[in-house]
Design a protein around this motif. Sequence first.
Motif, mmCIF file in Angstrom:
data_model
loop_
_atom_site.group_PDB
_atom_site.id
_atom_site.type_symbol
_atom_site.label_atom_id
_atom_site.label_comp_id
_atom_site.label_asym_id
_atom_site.label_seq_id
_atom_site.Cartn_x
_atom_site.Cartn_y
_atom_site.Cartn_z
ATOM 1 N N PRO A 43 28.926 -0.774 -8.710
ATOM 2 C CA PRO A 43 27.548 -0.553 -9.166
ATOM 3 C C PRO A 43 27.423 0.594 -10.179
ATOM 4 O O PRO A 43 26.659 0.495 -11.136
ATOM 5 N N ILE A 44 28.201 1.660 -9.995
ATOM 6 C CA ILE A 44 28.184 2.752 -10.974
ATOM 7 C C ILE A 44 28.782 2.289 -12.302
ATOM 8 O O ILE A 44 28.245 2.582 -13.373
ATOM 9 N N CYS A 46 28.734 -0.650 -13.422
ATOM 10 C CA CYS A 46 27.724 -1.541 -14.009
ATOM 11 C C CYS A 46 26.691 -0.723 -14.780
ATOM 12 O O CYS A 46 26.390 -1.012 -15.934
ATOM 13 N N ALA A 47 26.168 0.304 -14.136
ATOM 14 C CA ALA A 47 25.133 1.122 -14.768
ATOM 15 C C ALA A 47 25.649 1.859 -16.000
ATOM 16 O O ALA A 47 24.939 1.992 -16.993
ATOM 17 N N CYS A 52 29.739 -5.101 -14.098
ATOM 18 C CA CYS A 52 28.883 -5.317 -12.934
ATOM 19 C C CYS A 52 29.573 -6.110 -11.824
ATOM 20 O O CYS A 52 30.411 -6.966 -12.103
ATOM 21 N N GLU A 150 21.648 6.226 -6.825
ATOM 22 C CA GLU A 150 21.035 6.793 -8.032
ATOM 23 C C GLU A 150 21.562 8.194 -8.328
ATOM 24 O O GLU A 150 21.850 8.526 -9.477
ATOM 25 N N CYS A 153 25.197 7.992 -9.444
ATOM 26 C CA CYS A 153 25.262 7.444 -10.805
ATOM 27 C C CYS A 153 24.867 8.507 -11.847
ATOM 28 O O CYS A 153 25.524 8.627 -12.886
ATOM 29 N N ARG A 157 27.360 9.756 -14.717
ATOM 30 C CA ARG A 157 26.947 9.617 -16.126
ATOM 31 C C ARG A 157 27.046 10.960 -16.857
ATOM 32 O O ARG A 157 27.584 11.044 -17.951
#
Length: 162
Positions: A43-44, A46-47, A52, A150, A153, A157
């Motif tokens: 999921p990370i 993907c973001a 994904c 969140e 992530c 980032r």
Amino acid sequence: MQIRGFPPIAAPDAEILILGSMPGIASLEAGQYYAHPRNAFWPIMCALFGACPDLSYPDRVRVLARRKVAVWDVLQLCQREGSLDAAIRGEVPNDFATFFAAHPNIRHIGLNGGKAAASFRKHAAQHQPASAEAVVLPSTSPAYASLNLEAKCALWRAALMA
């Protein structure tokens, strides 16, 4: 039980290297990095990079390679019962001197959790290119639940996309 890790996912032009410690049981059984369904890694990815979880594993690997992201583990071999990093014994590191020589564009090294960071410092930091920054990231493991997806992530980032 002796465990052997996977070869790296790495294109020659990779700029980001994400290092775990050693694949868990679900990953070893699937023959894929981060195969546990509750692991936040994909999921990370993907973001951040568009790799994904709904894509096939080979497609996720291709997306990461195109986005200049390499994935590997600090350890090549270890002894471990179960999947927890705390159970790792008898560490044998991967060959980072050769890896970094073959991937001279690495500029960010993301260490996926505390065990990966400790093992990297112990076995591989001396091979880290001077132009590369190594950053400890919150573990994507489902065992590390003190941060939600969140928050993880956002930290990933900030460290890898700077």
